[in-house]
Design a protein around this motif. Structure first.
Motif, short mmCIF file in Angstrom:
data_model
loop_
_atom_site.label_atom_id
_atom_site.label_comp_id
_atom_site.label_asym_id
_atom_site.label_seq_id
_atom_site.Cartn_x
_atom_site.Cartn_y
_atom_site.Cartn_z
N PRO A 646 0.59 -1.13 -0.52
CA PRO A 646 -0.10 0.07 -0.37
C PRO A 646 0.82 0.80 0.30
CG PRO A 646 0.08 -1.54 1.91
CD PRO A 646 0.44 -2.08 1.11
N LEU A 647 0.32 2.23 -0.17
CA LEU A 647 0.39 3.20 -0.41
C LEU A 647 1.60 4.03 0.26
CD1 LEU A 647 1.59 6.81 -2.14
CD2 LEU A 647 -0.45 7.30 -0.91
N MET A 648 1.48 4.39 2.33
CA MET A 648 1.70 4.01 3.12
C MET A 648 3.36 3.70 3.39
SD MET A 648 0.15 7.09 3.86
CE MET A 648 0.90 7.73 5.12
N ASP A 855 -3.03 20.16 -11.00
CA ASP A 855 -2.03 19.55 -10.71
C ASP A 855 -1.83 18.88 -9.60
OD1 ASP A 855 0.97 20.23 -8.53
OD2 ASP A 855 1.32 21.21 -10.70
N LEU A 856 -1.73 18.35 -9.28
CA LEU A 856 -1.98 16.96 -7.95
C LEU A 856 -1.43 17.64 -6.09
CD1 LEU A 856 -1.43 13.18 -9.03
CD2 LEU A 856 -4.00 14.59 -8.93
N LYS A 857 -0.51 18.88 -6.47
CA LYS A 857 0.09 18.96 -5.68
C LYS A 857 -0.51 20.25 -5.25
CE LYS A 857 4.03 19.75 -2.64
NZ LYS A 857 5.65 19.72 -2.60
N GLN A 858 -0.42 21.68 -6.55
CA GLN A 858 -0.37 22.44 -6.12
C GLN A 858 -2.01 23.49 -6.50
OE1 GLN A 858 1.85 24.32 -5.19
NE2 GLN A 858 3.46 22.30 -4.90
N ALA A 917 -5.61 9.81 -1.71
CA ALA A 917 -5.48 9.50 -3.74
C ALA A 917 -5.17 10.32 -3.90
CB ALA A 917 -7.24 9.35 -3.15
N LEU A 918 -4.02 10.89 -3.77
CA LEU A 918 -3.86 12.29 -4.77
C LEU A 918 -2.07 11.47 -4.65
CD1 LEU A 918 -5.40 15.87 -3.61
CD2 LEU A 918 -5.10 14.79 -6.01
N ARG A 919 -1.70 10.85 -3.87
CA ARG A 919 -0.47 10.89 -3.18
C ARG A 919 -0.29 9.56 -4.61
NH1 ARG A 919 1.80 10.05 1.84
NH2 ARG A 919 3.51 9.48 0.64
N LYS A 920 -1.12 9.39 -3.85
CA LYS A 920 -1.09 7.76 -4.62
C LYS A 920 -1.28 7.62 -6.42
CE LYS A 920 -3.77 2.81 -5.98
NZ LYS A 920 -4.30 2.21 -4.85
N ARG A 921 -2.54 8.72 -7.44
CA ARG A 921 -2.56 8.87 -8.31
C ARG A 921 -0.85 9.39 -8.79
NH1 ARG A 921 -3.11 7.65 -12.95
NH2 ARG A 921 -3.75 8.97 -14.08
N ALA A 922 -0.09 10.32 -7.90
CA ALA A 922 1.04 11.88 -8.25
C ALA A 922 2.38 10.03 -8.09
CB ALA A 922 1.65 11.74 -7.08
N ARG A 933 0.21 15.42 -13.06
CA ARG A 933 -1.00 16.72 -13.29
C ARG A 933 -1.76 15.57 -14.19
NH1 ARG A 933 1.33 22.43 -15.90
NH2 ARG A 933 2.75 22.92 -13.65
N VAL A 934 -2.81 15.83 -13.76
CA VAL A 934 -4.14 14.65 -14.34
C VAL A 934 -4.98 15.47 -15.14
CG1 VAL A 934 -3.84 13.08 -12.94
CG2 VAL A 934 -5.41 14.65 -12.61
N ARG A 935 -6.37 15.98 -15.93
CA ARG A 935 -7.53 15.69 -16.38
C ARG A 935 -7.60 16.43 -15.20
NH1 ARG A 935 -8.20 11.23 -18.60
NH2 ARG A 935 -10.27 10.68 -17.58
#
Length: 957
Positions: A646-648, A855-858, A917-922, A933-935
């Motif tokens: 898992p991500l963590m 942008d997933l982060k910003q 979810a955002l970190r997993k996608r990143a 970056r995603v749609r």
């Protein structure tokens, strides 16, 4: 006579006549030995006509051996050399020395054979005695040959006047200290440097040492009425019989660098400086080591040794040598090849394999689990059995035979000497041992990708790589199931057009031609074959000129399949392997590849790797650290793309790797500086003490949220204060200078680029006063800065800061300071305004600003918004809720905010789910080599809710 008659009767009937005839001749010339020795004498003479004849011709020889007790004991170290020197002491010329050496040789060979056949010596003692005899004879003969030539021509000297001595390298079984009874000795002669002699008849060094070498060979090899000492074989020298008898060290290095062949690598494994200038000989061998033991895994050794064995097999068939104990199926050579294959492949990376004796190699292979313990035990037993057979075959007539006897008496004699009742019993044991060796040899050397193997993957796609016609190649790949044949053909065309391909040697192109059909077949089995092939082709380009990597994939179908699987799953992994091709060997064992190490295992593995680094070799040390980091990260990525972790847990593993590496770099740098300057000390409040050092991790490392390719945000602190702040070594430094050097060295170790790349990029801008501040701050100065000068954004950064290196007392002081700073009472409105304004500036500078993209982060509702909300709440409320300052990671901080009621369970849960979810996608995008970056609509369900919470918490008064 009654005692001897009884001893004779204990022998097999067919062996009695020869022993009785020798006994009759012996007793006619000398008194019989003690009765207690007769049974032993009969057994030994039955097994060795050489011993019986030597005793009969020279009865005093046996009397001397019995009287001295030398048959019953092993010699002390150096004793044999002293005996030969005493024997030759009165020899004034070549003829006298030759006679003395031959007489000494006969005595010692009788002693060695007797002890072996009588069971007084182990195999190791027998082989060691034979080797010591050769070493002593060569060294003594060299000493005299040099002295005689120096009398005529003067002493040879180098360019600076340094006296020169010949170096004699012992090769083969002599080099490995495994000499058999009637073996040739394989020698190579070298001298350190060119120059000339200092006598009246001055000659160049090469001419001088050529004369010395010729004389040395003559002293040992020339047959006389007393026989010979050792047959000398010089064919292993550079250029063989057509090359010069001796060469300088520079000539040796040039030859092996430019013209050395694979079989010469095999021959040089056992090379040992055994006479002459031993120290210079060790320097020569050290210089030649990169030729023998390559730094990368050389699976081409399997191919080379397989070819050598095929030549031997043809020779065996042609000459009818199937019953040859050395070269026949399952013979001594196959045991040696098994061990030496692993030496050539792994020896460049593992010093434990740079040993000469085959038994030591097999022990290492067992201990490192490269071969099963039961297989090693049986190989070693078989090797010992076969070496005893070899010695007892040769001890019969002091001959070089390796063939099992054909006639009945010879068979019975060998069986009896080996402790068997008859030939049938011996033959059954021999067949069982050699059958096992042959089976193990086939397992190790089997060609898994043989062209004629009916199940070899990729056979149907041979045409796609071999064909010059693009339409034909497209059709071939389409037939195999490639989703985009056009893209795949273009990738193959780019590979053929690359400079790396066009500059390949014939051997490399041949290997690539063998690999590509297998690779295409494996790629056809994944979900997107064309994309996978494109990635692998980009990986192949940088390794084409090191065709050993191609050999690794050809030799290991499992490694090839793992390569295709991982490259198909991740662009990042493909690039990682392309940058660090040494990691290809990690693909050999999937049970390790998909099992990342825990922190304790990481520490143990790093210590194991560093234990192999030669003392003082800084480049090798840095490369070992880099290989450790890159291989451990590869394991995490492999498990990640396989959905094993898992991500963590992925972030936990990446953080553990970084911390283990960082702690080791700190320890290495500290130890090095302390060795140079002493330990930093100070007098604090009248008490003398050692000053301590700590590393504080900020950002992702501090927050235990490290990703692939993350920088390390570090701050360095020390606790030196008071008086007498300096180190206690002979080259004392003031403590600030010491700690500044320490931090600089740590940063250098982490960031320096070597052949293995870099470890991490390091950012130290979060230290007090940023770039304009000291690289290392005192804890007191750091505390003062945080209390009086730090900006709000610096206190936000402190929310994710933790000490990762340092003694407990200093770590506790930092933690107390962090708790104090985060727990200060702040004006909530002013704090919210400052945090919001900082976040808005970041969003403007770093956001996507592209219609339809997020942008997933910003961007609004992204990772940074969640982090800033958490940091705001911690800073605003930690004064009343100290638990908020306990943790440094966002997930546990959200849990603390929920537990204290500062966030509702719904809000805390939403932020946690969105953050994950955002970190997993990143993470996924990073592994695909894509930007974060995603749609815009892809994550809207998560980010819209997070954006509403941001508005409610940070923007509404």
């Amino acid at each position: 006579m009654t005692d001897f008659t009884a001893a004779l009767a204990a022998l097999p009937a067919a062996l009695r006549p020869a022993v009785a005839a020798h006994w009759e001749a012996f007793t006619a010339a000398a008194a019989p030995p003690p009765a207690a020795r007769l049974a032993e004498l009969a057994r030994v003479w039955a097994g060795s006509g050489f011993v019986a004849e030597s005793c009969t011709r020279s009865p005093e020889l046996l009397a001397g051996l019995l009287g001295s007790g030398d048959l019953d004991r092993a010699y002390a170290a150096g004793e044999l050399r002293a005996r030969l020197a005493a024997q030759a002491a009165g020899a004034a010329d070549e003829a006298a020395l030759m006679a003395a050496l031959r007489r000494a040789r006969r005595r010692e060979m009788v002693r060695i054979a007797w002890r072996d056949l009588a069971g007084h010596a182990t195999l190791a003692e027998t082989l060691g005695d034979l080797t010591d005899l050769a070493d002593a004879a060569v060294d003594l003969a060299l000493e005299r040959a040099h002295a005689w030539e120096a009398e005529r021509c003067g002493e040879p000297r180098g360019a600076d006047g340094t006296p020169q001595r010949l170096v004699v390298l012992g090769m083969g079984k002599l080099g490995g200290r495994e000499l058999n009874f009637s073996s040739d000795i394989d020698l190579i002669f070298a001298y350190p440097e060119n120059g000339e002699t200092d006598g009246r008849r001055c000659i160049d060094n090469q001419s001088f040492f050529t004369r010395v070498g010729q004389r040395l060979i003559r002293l040992l090899d020339a047959p006389t009425g007393d026989g010979f000492v050792f047959r000398v074989d010089m064919r292993l020298r550079p250029f063989g019989d057509s090359g010069p008898l001796v060469a300088s060290f520079n000539a040796f290095e040039t030859y092996y660098q430019t013209q050395g062949r694979e079989w010469e690598r095999y021959a040089m494994i056992k090379a040992r400086a055994m006479a002459g200038d031993l120290a210079a000989g060790e320097r020569l061998l050290a210089a030649l080591r990169p030729f023998v033991f390559r730094r990368y895994l050389d699976f081409g050794a399997f191919e080379s040794l397989r070819g050598m064995k095929a030549l031997i097999a043809r020779q065996v068939e042609r000459k009818g040598l199937r019953h040859n104990v050395k070269l026949g199926p399952g013979g001594i050579r196959e045991v040696e090849f098994i061990g030496q294959a692993f030496q050539l492949i792994y020896g460049g990376r593992e010093p434990g394999l740079r040993v000469r004796g085959i038994l030591a190699v097999l022990d290492y292979l067992r201990d490192t689990e490269r071969l099963p313990a039961y297989a090693v035990a049986r190989l070693e037993n078989a090797y010992g059995f076969l070496r005893r057979v070899e010695n007892r075959l040769q001890a019969w007539a002091d001959g070089q035979t390796h063939d099992l006897p054909e006639e009945a008496t010879g068979r019975l004699r060998l069986a009896f000497a080996m402790g068997f009742a008859d030939w049938e019993a011996f033959s059954a044991e021999y067949r069982e041992r050699t059958r096992f060796v042959a089976g193990q040899f086939e397992q190790v050397f089997a060609a898994p990708q043989a062209e004629d193997a009916p199940s070899a993957p990729g056979r149907e796609t041979t045409g796609a790589w071999a064909s010059a016609d693009a339409d034909e190649a497209r059709a071939s790949l389409a037939g195999q199931g490639f989703d985009d044949p056009e893209r795949a053909v273009a990738a193959l065309a780019r590979l053929r057009a690359s400079f790396a391909y066009r500059s390949m040697r014939a051997e490399g192109q041949e290997r690539l031609d063998r690999l590509m059909p297998l690779l295409l077949g494996a790629a056809a089995a994944v979900a997107q074959p064309a994309q996978a092939l494109e990635r692998i082709v980009r990986l192949l380009e940088p390794i084409l000129r090191r065709s050993v990597y191609l050999a690794l994939l050809i030799e290991n179908p499992l490694a090839l399949s793992q390569l295709v699987k991982l490259c198909a799953a991740s662009e990042w992994i493909a690039e990682h392997l392309a940058r660090y091709p040494l990691l290809l060997d990690e693909l050999l064992d999937p049970s390790d590849l998909y099992a990342p190490l825990d922190r304790q295992q990481l520490r143990a593995e790093l210590e194991r790797l560093l234990a192999h680094v030669p003392a003082g070799d800084q480049e090798a040390l840095l490369d070992a650290l880099r290989h450790f980091k890159h291989s451990c990260v590869l394991r995490v990525a492999a498990a990640d793309v396989s959905d094993v972790l898992p991500l963590m847990v992925v972030s936990d593993h990446l953080t553990d790797i970084a911390e283990v590496v960082l702690k080791k770099c700190v320890a290495l740098a500290w130890n090095d500086l302390v060795a140079r300057h002493g330990t930093p000390r100070c007098v604090d409040a009248g008490e003398a003490r050692a000053a301590a050092f700590a590393v504080i991790a900020y950002g992702k490392l501090g927050g235990i949220e490290l990703g692939y390719g993350s920088d390390l945000d570090l701050v360095f602190l020390h606790d030196s204060r008071g008086e007498a702040q300096e180190t206690d070594g002979a080259r004392a430094l003031d403590n600030p200078s010491f700690f500044s050097k320490l931090a600089s060295r740590i940063i250098h170790m982490l960031t320096a680029h070597t052949a293995g790349g870099a470890l991490y990029e390091v950012d130290t801008r979060l230290r007090p006063s940023g770039r304009s501040g000291l690289l290392v701050a005192s804890l007191d100065g750091y505390a003062e800065y945080e209390r009086r000068e730090a900006w709000t954004w610096e206190h936000q950064a402190l929310v994710r800061a933790r000490a990762v290196v340092g003694p407990a007392a200093l770590v506790e002081r930092f933690q107390a300071l962090r708790q104090e700073i985060l727990g200060r009472r702040r004006d909530p409105q002013a704090l919210r305004r400052e945090v919001r304004e900082m976040r808005e500036r970041m969003r403007q500078e770093l956001g996507a600003h592209e219609s339809g993209m997020f942008d997933l982060k910003q961007d609004r509702g992204g990772i940074a918004d969640i982090e800033f909300m958490v940091q705001y709440l911690v800073l605003a409320h930690a004064a009343d809720e100290p638990i908020l300052a306990r943790y440094t990671d966002n997930v546990r901080q959200l849990a603390a905010l929920e537990a204290t009621g500062l966030l509702s369970s719904w809000s805390a849960g939403l932020l946690r789910d969105t953050y994950r979810a955002l970190r997993k996608r990143a993470h996924y995008l990073r592994l695909q080599g894509l930007p974060d970056r995603v749609r815009a609509d892809e994550m809207r369900e998560h980010t819209a809710a997070a954006a509403r919470l941001w508005h409610a918490l940070m923007e509404v008064d």
